[in-house]
Design an enzyme around this catalytic site. Structure first.
Site: not given
Ligand code: ADP
Length: 319
Positions: A11, A72, A125, A127
């Site tokens: 995000g 994402r 973020t 959040d």
């Molecule tokens: P945020 O970083 O804001 O929490 P997301 O949860 O969508 O947002 O995570 C962003 C990106 O990080 C994901 O789209 C993915 O590419 C990568 N990511 C998230 N979780 C994992 C994971 N368990 N292993 C590897 N890459 C991950």
């Protein structure tokens, strides 16, 4: 190390641009080459990598969003995909990576680190839901946006003796809701950390009306309940017109506040200095007004975010 990469992921948050700028300028200042990676891990996998100079980050400190873009990219959970991403980094002779994002992005950074490619995480973020830091970039801007929205709702709610529910972002962290409730003078605050009991809330709203309150603002963290359904229940119970407002993505945008720009600048610069000192697999944070760093794996797996009980008590006693 000679060359570092920087990307924003997950995000977006106001202040990410200021963080990228700090990474680029501090990196150049300390004699590194800095590469920008477009659209987070997706761009890393697709080799959308470009060298950045001082001018690449001119006029971005004041802009919301992230000029590098974010995406994402769930495919990054696959080891084979990450392996290809590391090959791209090696092709450009990049030795280390700064990842600006939320906890999902930290997971990606942690996994790259475990595969031998050093990453440093910067918490970006709105959040404020990342362990190992009391502050995440974007929080202050979003907080001000939400308070402004609450102020506006208060004007119209008072005029119409209406009850307003405001749904606020934060995923499963109530910090944004709680901060906005205190600063906006909301009558009720509902956050995941404290659980939710609809019957109890309805009782309290009725008690407020009985005491002669003309309006009520309920600050509600997202993912707790369906606010439109709750609005109907409140109307039925109290006979007062009740509206739910879901603030949604407008909380993510806007010009970053001075606090977010300063924090992003400090964190970006600090991350680069850590890399120069040979640190990898770390995440940066703010603790007791000081920059700190932790092991990124330990941070995700073991560290807990502290809950601001004092602020919660305040929201209760000042209501
Ligand atoms: P945020 O970083 O804001 O929490 P997301 O949860 O969508 O947002 O995570 C962003 C990106 O990080 C994901 O789209 C993915 O590419 C990568 N990511 C998230 N979780 C994992 C994971 N368990 N292993 C590897 N890459 C991950």
């Amino acid at each position: 190390i000679k060359r570092i990469g920087v990307l924003t992921s997950g995000g977006d948050a106001p202040g990410m641009n200021a963080a990228i700028r700090a990474v680029v300028r501090e990196g150049l200042h300390l004699g590194l080459e800095v590469y920008g990676i477009y659209d987070g891990y997706a761009g890393l996998h697709q080799d959308r990598i470009e060298k950045l100079d001082r001018k690449s980050v001119s006029d971005v400190i004041n802009r919301g969003g992230t000029f590098l873009g974010s995406a994402r990219f769930p495919e990054f959970k696959k080891e084979s995909v990450r392996r290809e991403a590391i090959e791209n980094l090696k092709k450009h002779d990049i030795d280390a990576l700064v990842v600006i994002g939320g906890d999902g992005s930290y997971m990606g950074a942690k996994k790259l680190t475990e595969m031998g490619f050093p990453c440093i995480g910067i918490p970006g973020t709105i959040d404020n839901d990342i362990p190992g830091t009391t502050y995440t970039i974007g929080f202050d801007t979003a907080l001000n946006t939400v308070v402004d929205a609450i102020d506006r709702l208060r004007d119209t709610s008072t005029s119409h003796q209406r009850i307003s529910i405001v749904e606020i972002m934060g995923r499963y962290c109530g910090d944004l809701t709680l901060g906005a409730a205190v600063a906006g003078g909301a009558e009720f605050v509902v956050i995941p950390e404290k659980g939710y009991n609809e019957a109890e809330l309805l009782k309290q709203i009725q008690a407020g009306i009985d005491k002669g309150k003309k309006h009520a603002i309920i600050a509600m963290c997202e993912h707790v309940t369906d606010v439109n359904v709750l609005a109907k229940h409140i109307e039925k119970e109290t006979g007062r017109e009740t509206r739910a407002t879901i603030l949604g993505h407008l909380q993510r945008g806007g010009t970053p506040t001075a606090r977010d720009r300063i924090m992003a600048s400090r964190m970006g610069s600090y991350a680069v200095k850590l890399l120069i000192d040979g640190e990898g697999g770390r995440c940066v944070g703010l603790m007791n007004s000081q920059m700190v760093h932790h092991d990124i794996i330990d941070c995700i797996e073991n560290m807990k975010r502290p809950f601001n009980q004092e602020l919660f008590d305040l929201s209760d006693s000042l209501f």
